[in-house]
Design a protein around this motif. Structure first.
Motif, PDB file in Angstrom:
ATOM      1  N   ARG A 130      -4.437   8.777   3.417  1.00 46.91           N
ATOM      2  CA  ARG A 130      -5.157   7.598   2.942  1.00 46.91           C
ATOM      3  C   ARG A 130      -4.173   6.546   2.429  1.00 46.91           C
ATOM      4  N   TRP A 131      -4.225   5.350   3.039  1.00 47.56           N
ATOM      5  CA  TRP A 131      -3.474   4.202   2.540  1.00 47.56           C
ATOM      6  C   TRP A 131      -4.289   3.584   1.417  1.00 47.56           C
ATOM      7  N   VAL A 132      -3.654   3.387   0.256  1.00 45.55           N
ATOM      8  CA  VAL A 132      -4.348   2.852  -0.914  1.00 45.55           C
ATOM      9  C   VAL A 132      -3.452   1.853  -1.640  1.00 45.55           C
ATOM     10  N   THR A 133      -4.070   1.080  -2.534  1.00 46.22           N
ATOM     11  CA  THR A 133      -3.289   0.178  -3.380  1.00 46.22           C
ATOM     12  C   THR A 133      -2.474   1.017  -4.361  1.00 46.22           C
ATOM     13  N   PRO A 134      -1.431   0.436  -4.946  1.00 44.60           N
ATOM     14  CA  PRO A 134      -0.654   1.191  -5.934  1.00 44.60           C
ATOM     15  C   PRO A 134      -1.493   1.677  -7.124  1.00 44.60           C
ATOM     16  N   VAL A 135      -2.447   0.869  -7.581  1.00 44.22           N
ATOM     17  CA  VAL A 135      -3.302   1.299  -8.694  1.00 44.22           C
ATOM     18  C   VAL A 135      -4.134   2.507  -8.265  1.00 44.22           C
ATOM     19  N   GLU A 136      -4.731   2.437  -7.066  1.00 44.73           N
ATOM     20  CA  GLU A 136      -5.516   3.576  -6.573  1.00 44.73           C
ATOM     21  C   GLU A 136      -4.644   4.815  -6.414  1.00 44.73           C
ATOM     22  N   ALA A 137      -3.423   4.634  -5.910  1.00 44.63           N
ATOM     23  CA  ALA A 137      -2.514   5.768  -5.733  1.00 44.63           C
ATOM     24  C   ALA A 137      -2.175   6.394  -7.079  1.00 44.63           C
ATOM     25  N   TRP A 165      -4.502  14.843  -4.181  1.00 47.36           N
ATOM     26  CA  TRP A 165      -3.692  13.780  -3.596  1.00 47.36           C
ATOM     27  C   TRP A 165      -2.250  13.896  -4.076  1.00 47.36           C
ATOM     28  N   VAL A 166      -1.320  13.874  -3.116  1.00 47.91           N
ATOM     29  CA  VAL A 166       0.111  13.985  -3.386  1.00 47.91           C
ATOM     30  C   VAL A 166       0.860  13.051  -2.437  1.00 47.91           C
ATOM     31  N   ILE A 167       2.172  13.063  -2.536  1.00 47.69           N
ATOM     32  CA  ILE A 167       3.006  12.373  -1.555  1.00 47.69           C
ATOM     33  C   ILE A 167       3.705  13.449  -0.723  1.00 47.69           C
ATOM     34  N   PRO A 168       4.152  13.124   0.487  1.00 47.82           N
ATOM     35  CA  PRO A 168       4.811  14.146   1.324  1.00 47.82           C
ATOM     36  C   PRO A 168       6.048  14.707   0.631  1.00 47.82           C
ATOM     37  N   LYS A 169       6.120  16.030   0.522  1.00 51.24           N
ATOM     38  CA  LYS A 169       7.253  16.662  -0.155  1.00 51.24           C
ATOM     39  C   LYS A 169       7.501  18.039   0.421  1.00 51.24           C
ATOM     40  N   GLY A 170       8.689  18.537   0.159  1.00 52.54           N
ATOM     41  CA  GLY A 170       9.048  19.872   0.615  1.00 52.54           C
ATOM     42  C   GLY A 170      10.391  20.281   0.038  1.00 52.54           C
ATOM     43  N   TRP A 171      10.853  21.437   0.485  1.00 49.38           N
ATOM     44  CA  TRP A 171      12.115  21.979  -0.007  1.00 49.38           C
ATOM     45  C   TRP A 171      13.275  21.280   0.677  1.00 49.38           C
ATOM     46  N   PRO A 172      14.432  21.161  -0.003  1.00 44.80           N
ATOM     47  CA  PRO A 172      15.618  20.624   0.659  1.00 44.80           C
ATOM     48  C   PRO A 172      15.948  21.451   1.908  1.00 44.80           C
ATOM     49  N   MET A 173      16.623  20.830   2.860  1.00 48.47           N
ATOM     50  CA  MET A 173      16.956  21.479   4.122  1.00 48.47           C
ATOM     51  C   MET A 173      18.471  21.607   4.245  1.00 48.47           C
ATOM     52  N   LYS A 174      18.929  22.764   4.704  1.00 53.98           N
ATOM     53  CA  LYS A 174      20.365  23.023   4.804  1.00 53.98           C
ATOM     54  C   LYS A 174      21.081  22.047   5.726  1.00 53.98           C
ATOM     55  N   ASP A 175      20.420  21.619   6.785  1.00 59.39           N
ATOM     56  CA  ASP A 175      21.079  20.778   7.787  1.00 59.39           C
ATOM     57  C   ASP A 175      20.863  19.281   7.568  1.00 59.39           C
ATOM     58  N   ARG A 176      20.274  18.896   6.438  1.00 60.11           N
ATOM     59  CA  ARG A 176      19.982  17.476   6.185  1.00 60.11           C
ATOM     60  C   ARG A 176      20.323  17.108   4.750  1.00 60.11           C
ATOM     61  N   LEU A 177      20.689  15.837   4.573  1.00 61.98           N
ATOM     62  CA  LEU A 177      20.821  15.301   3.227  1.00 61.98           C
ATOM     63  C   LEU A 177      19.424  15.198   2.627  1.00 61.98           C
ATOM     64  N   ASP A 178      19.336  15.137   1.315  1.00 59.34           N
ATOM     65  CA  ASP A 178      18.035  15.170   0.645  1.00 59.34           C
ATOM     66  C   ASP A 178      17.092  14.049   1.099  1.00 59.34           C
ATOM     67  N   HIS A 179      17.598  12.826   1.229  1.00 60.48           N
ATOM     68  CA  HIS A 179      16.721  11.731   1.657  1.00 60.48           C
ATOM     69  C   HIS A 179      16.257  11.935   3.099  1.00 60.48           C
ATOM     70  N   GLU A 216       0.857  -1.182   0.000  1.00 68.01           N
ATOM     71  CA  GLU A 216       0.000   0.000   0.000  1.00 68.01           C
ATOM     72  C   GLU A 216       0.894   1.233   0.000  1.00 68.01           C
ATOM     73  N   ILE A 217       0.361   2.314  -0.538  1.00 66.09           N
ATOM     74  CA  ILE A 217       1.060   3.589  -0.600  1.00 66.09           C
ATOM     75  C   ILE A 217       0.219   4.617   0.133  1.00 66.09           C
ATOM     76  N   LEU A 218       0.891   5.465   0.902  1.00 64.37           N
ATOM     77  CA  LEU A 218       0.167   6.512   1.628  1.00 64.37           C
ATOM     78  C   LEU A 218       0.154   7.787   0.797  1.00 64.37           C
ATOM     79  N   LEU A 219      -1.048   8.308   0.563  1.00 60.96           N
ATOM     80  CA  LEU A 219      -1.209   9.607  -0.080  1.00 60.96           C
ATOM     81  C   LEU A 219      -1.658  10.608   0.968  1.00 60.96           C
ATOM     82  N   VAL A 220      -1.259  11.862   0.784  1.00 60.61           N
ATOM     83  CA  VAL A 220      -1.709  12.953   1.644  1.00 60.61           C
ATOM     84  C   VAL A 220      -2.363  13.996   0.762  1.00 60.61           C
ATOM     85  N   SER A 221      -3.294  14.738   1.318  1.00 62.98           N
ATOM     86  CA  SER A 221      -3.897  15.823   0.541  1.00 62.98           C
ATOM     87  C   SER A 221      -3.008  17.058   0.662  1.00 62.98           C
ATOM     88  N   SER A 222      -2.929  17.822  -0.403  1.00 61.26           N
ATOM     89  CA  SER A 222      -2.192  19.078  -0.325  1.00 61.26           C
ATOM     90  C   SER A 222      -3.032  20.054   0.498  1.00 61.26           C
TER      91      SER A 222
END
Length: 189
Positions: free
Chosen positions: A124-131, A46-60, A34-40
């Motif tokens: 919302r946790w959904v199947t990959p097809v639903e995501a 429906w999107v996935i969690p995202k944001g700007w890079p952070m100075k004190d952290r590696l991208d991942h 299952e894949i978790l989607l979040v609302s913007s």
């Protein structure tokens, strides 16, 4: 860097394409995943969690932090992006800017009862097809399908209009402004 770590590069300054990082949260469920989607927050799409890079952290690490802040997730995140996609981000000024998003899969190992953006988003946790069918960005849809190793049948692929270019967004704003001014001028005359 010479020690084998990934250098944090951040977004670009000025008028060029910006860059964000995202987590693709997943968990094993039965024989599949299952894949978790979040609302913007603004458009409620429906999107996935995202944001700007952070100075004190590696991208991942920044992508994992976004998964915690937006969805209350803990997990194991890969250090290199699985892929990327582009979308048109609407800025506070109303203008649009093309943003490239590097996507890091994250195996979810825990979910918090509270987190910084709880109540601001729907999860919302959904199947990959639903995501894949729920997200609007065609490149993100394809990335989810590729990650989950699924083929979306042609008749299940929604017809999507391409995202408007920054020039189109600017022209639409200008048209609305001219329409408002024309209406005011007609009422005065």
């Amino acid at each position: 860097m010479t020690d084998g770590t990934v250098k944090q590069t951040g977004g670009t300054k000025g008028g060029g394409k910006r860059r964000q990082v995202a987590a693709l949260p997943w968990r094993a469920q039965g024989a599949g995943l299952e894949i978790l989607l979040v609302s913007s927050r603004e458009t409620r799409r429906w999107v996935i969690p995202k944001g700007w890079p952070m100075k004190d952290r590696l991208d991942h690490q920044a992508a994992a932090q976004e998964a915690y802040e937006e969805a209350g997730l803990d997990g194991v995140i890969v250090e290199t992006p699985f892929g990327d996609y582009e979308y048109l981000k609407r800025l506070k000024s109303g203008a649009g800017r093309l943003v490239k998003v590097d996507v890091y899969p994250m195996k979810v190992t825990g979910e918090h009862a509270t987190w910084p953006e709880k109540g601001q988003r729907t999860l919302r946790w959904v199947t990959p097809v639903e995501a894949a069918l729920a997200v609007q960005e065609p490149e993100l849809r394809a990335l989810i399908a590729r990650f989950a190793q699924i083929d979306l049948p042609a008749d299940e692929r929604p017809q999507t209009a391409p995202a408007p270019t920054p020039m189109l967004v600017a022209l639409q704003r200008l048209r609305r402004r001219v329409t408002v001014l024309w209406g005011r001028a007609r009422r005065r005359g």
